[in-house]
Each structure stands twice: as C-alpha cells, then as structure tokens.
Design a protein around this motif. Sequence first.
Motif, PDB file in Angstrom:
ATOM      1  N   LEU A   3     -23.073 -16.546  33.203  1.00 43.38           N
ATOM      2  CA  LEU A   3     -21.909 -17.233  32.662  1.00 43.38           C
ATOM      3  C   LEU A   3     -21.962 -18.736  32.954  1.00 43.38           C
ATOM      4  O   LEU A   3     -21.730 -19.549  32.064  1.00 43.38           O
ATOM      5  N   GLU A   4     -22.295 -19.117  34.179  1.00 42.02           N
ATOM      6  CA  GLU A   4     -22.347 -20.532  34.557  1.00 42.02           C
ATOM      7  C   GLU A   4     -23.414 -21.295  33.765  1.00 42.02           C
ATOM      8  O   GLU A   4     -23.261 -22.475  33.500  1.00 42.02           O
ATOM      9  N   GLU A   5     -24.485 -20.612  33.380  1.00 45.10           N
ATOM     10  CA  GLU A   5     -25.543 -21.247  32.597  1.00 45.10           C
ATOM     11  C   GLU A   5     -25.091 -21.545  31.173  1.00 45.10           C
ATOM     12  O   GLU A   5     -25.629 -22.433  30.525  1.00 45.10           O
ATOM     13  N   ARG A   6     -24.101 -20.812  30.687  1.00 49.17           N
ATOM     14  CA  ARG A   6     -23.589 -21.019  29.332  1.00 49.17           C
ATOM     15  C   ARG A   6     -22.605 -22.181  29.251  1.00 49.17           C
ATOM     16  O   ARG A   6     -22.262 -22.647  28.167  1.00 49.17           O
ATOM     17  N   VAL A   7     -22.114 -22.658  30.398  1.00 52.59           N
ATOM     18  CA  VAL A   7     -21.128 -23.736  30.432  1.00 52.59           C
ATOM     19  C   VAL A   7     -21.850 -25.080  30.350  1.00 52.59           C
ATOM     20  O   VAL A   7     -22.825 -25.318  31.061  1.00 52.59           O
ATOM     21  N   GLN A   8     -21.339 -25.969  29.480  1.00 53.96           N
ATOM     22  CA  GLN A   8     -21.931 -27.297  29.389  1.00 53.96           C
ATOM     23  C   GLN A   8     -21.750 -28.040  30.708  1.00 53.96           C
ATOM     24  O   GLN A   8     -20.734 -27.888  31.390  1.00 53.96           O
ATOM     25  N   ALA A  20      -3.959 -31.446  41.915  1.00 56.89           N
ATOM     26  CA  ALA A  20      -4.252 -32.888  41.864  1.00 56.89           C
ATOM     27  C   ALA A  20      -5.600 -33.186  42.502  1.00 56.89           C
ATOM     28  O   ALA A  20      -5.743 -34.097  43.306  1.00 56.89           O
ATOM     29  N   ALA A  21      -6.607 -32.381  42.108  1.00 58.79           N
ATOM     30  CA  ALA A  21      -7.939 -32.541  42.685  1.00 58.79           C
ATOM     31  C   ALA A  21      -9.004 -32.082  41.694  1.00 58.79           C
ATOM     32  O   ALA A  21      -8.743 -31.243  40.831  1.00 58.79           O
ATOM     33  N   PHE A  22     -10.195 -32.647  41.863  1.00 64.72           N
ATOM     34  CA  PHE A  22     -11.341 -32.163  41.101  1.00 64.72           C
ATOM     35  C   PHE A  22     -11.890 -30.935  41.819  1.00 64.72           C
ATOM     36  O   PHE A  22     -12.002 -30.925  43.049  1.00 64.72           O
ATOM     37  N   VAL A  23     -12.196 -29.899  41.042  1.00 64.25           N
ATOM     38  CA  VAL A  23     -12.657 -28.631  41.621  1.00 64.25           C
ATOM     39  C   VAL A  23     -13.851 -28.094  40.851  1.00 64.25           C
ATOM     40  O   VAL A  23     -14.084 -28.465  39.698  1.00 64.25           O
ATOM     41  N   LEU A  24     -14.596 -27.225  41.507  1.00 61.22           N
ATOM     42  CA  LEU A  24     -15.645 -26.447  40.847  1.00 61.22           C
ATOM     43  C   LEU A  24     -14.970 -25.159  40.412  1.00 61.22           C
ATOM     44  O   LEU A  24     -14.678 -24.301  41.247  1.00 61.22           O
ATOM     45  N   PRO A  25     -14.660 -25.018  39.130  1.00 67.00           N
ATOM     46  CA  PRO A  25     -13.845 -23.891  38.686  1.00 67.00           C
ATOM     47  C   PRO A  25     -14.541 -22.540  38.788  1.00 67.00           C
ATOM     48  O   PRO A  25     -15.765 -22.443  38.869  1.00 67.00           O
ATOM     49  N   VAL A  26     -13.717 -21.509  38.747  1.00 70.95           N
ATOM     50  CA  VAL A  26     -14.184 -20.134  38.658  1.00 70.95           C
ATOM     51  C   VAL A  26     -14.185 -19.800  37.167  1.00 70.95           C
ATOM     52  O   VAL A  26     -13.176 -19.994  36.481  1.00 70.95           O
ATOM     53  N   PHE A  27     -15.319 -19.318  36.658  1.00 65.76           N
ATOM     54  CA  PHE A  27     -15.442 -19.017  35.237  1.00 65.76           C
ATOM     55  C   PHE A  27     -15.308 -17.519  34.994  1.00 65.76           C
ATOM     56  O   PHE A  27     -15.759 -16.702  35.788  1.00 65.76           O
ATOM     57  N   HIS A  33     -14.606 -16.779  24.499  1.00 68.52           N
ATOM     58  CA  HIS A  33     -14.447 -18.027  25.231  1.00 68.52           C
ATOM     59  C   HIS A  33     -14.835 -17.868  26.698  1.00 68.52           C
ATOM     60  O   HIS A  33     -14.898 -16.766  27.214  1.00 68.52           O
ATOM     61  N   ILE A  34     -15.053 -19.015  27.353  1.00 70.36           N
ATOM     62  CA  ILE A  34     -15.248 -19.029  28.801  1.00 70.36           C
ATOM     63  C   ILE A  34     -14.060 -19.774  29.390  1.00 70.36           C
ATOM     64  O   ILE A  34     -13.802 -20.932  29.051  1.00 70.36           O
ATOM     65  N   ARG A  35     -13.344 -19.086  30.263  1.00 69.13           N
ATOM     66  CA  ARG A  35     -12.135 -19.619  30.865  1.00 69.13           C
ATOM     67  C   ARG A  35     -12.473 -20.217  32.226  1.00 69.13           C
ATOM     68  O   ARG A  35     -13.254 -19.649  32.992  1.00 69.13           O
ATOM     69  N   ALA A  36     -11.869 -21.373  32.532  1.00 71.15           N
ATOM     70  CA  ALA A  36     -12.040 -22.018  33.832  1.00 71.15           C
ATOM     71  C   ALA A  36     -10.712 -21.976  34.581  1.00 71.15           C
ATOM     72  O   ALA A  36      -9.685 -22.417  34.060  1.00 71.15           O
ATOM     73  N   ASN A  51     -22.898 -23.868  26.035  1.00 73.67           N
ATOM     74  CA  ASN A  51     -24.246 -24.091  25.530  1.00 73.67           C
ATOM     75  C   ASN A  51     -24.608 -22.847  24.725  1.00 73.67           C
ATOM     76  O   ASN A  51     -24.656 -21.758  25.273  1.00 73.67           O
ATOM     77  N   LEU A  52     -24.828 -23.020  23.449  1.00 71.07           N
ATOM     78  CA  LEU A  52     -25.164 -21.884  22.601  1.00 71.07           C
ATOM     79  C   LEU A  52     -26.601 -21.997  22.123  1.00 71.07           C
ATOM     80  O   LEU A  52     -27.123 -23.103  21.974  1.00 71.07           O
ATOM     81  N   PRO A  53     -27.245 -20.858  21.855  1.00 66.39           N
ATOM     82  CA  PRO A  53     -28.580 -20.908  21.258  1.00 66.39           C
ATOM     83  C   PRO A  53     -28.494 -21.651  19.927  1.00 66.39           C
ATOM     84  O   PRO A  53     -27.461 -21.609  19.248  1.00 66.39           O
ATOM     85  N   PRO A  54     -29.558 -22.353  19.520  1.00 67.24           N
ATOM     86  CA  PRO A  54     -29.518 -23.171  18.308  1.00 67.24           C
ATOM     87  C   PRO A  54     -29.036 -22.437  17.058  1.00 67.24           C
ATOM     88  O   PRO A  54     -28.256 -22.988  16.281  1.00 67.24           O
TER      89      PRO A  54
END
Length: 78
Positions: A3-8, A20-27, A33-36, A51-54
Amino acid sequence: MLLEERVQEEEKLLYCQHCAAFVLPVFSESGPHIRADCPSCGRYIKFVRQNLPPEERAMWDALKEQDEHLRDIQRGAK
C-alpha cells in the motif's frame, strides 16, 4: 505491491489539522482509494494520490478527458 508503495512520494508526509503537526500517516484502502489517517489522533486527513501502472494511469486519464468533454457539451447545451 504494498500500500505504501502505491502512494505518491509527496503524500507520505501530511499535515493533521487536529494535531497541528506534520505526521507520517497510516494508510488504508477505502474502495479504489487510499485513505490517510493521523497516527496520533486517528482522524481522517485525506485520500492520497496513487502511483498507478502506466496502462491504468492512461485509462483514468482518458476517462477524465471524456468526462470533461461531456461537461463542456452540457454547458454548451444550456
């Protein structure tokens, strides 16, 4: 593909308005869809771009173009 590899890449660090912070989301998958979600408070942040195959990217781009063309036709008919 994981799943993480599919995220841009630019979607892997997101801002949680509640914390009020930047985080490394849970996908997670939510239909096509991919939810964060925030790992701290658990709240939804956004659906992230994938990121989708061409060949799949080409299909979605063609559908989007067709949809825009149909909207243009509808606007002209009014």
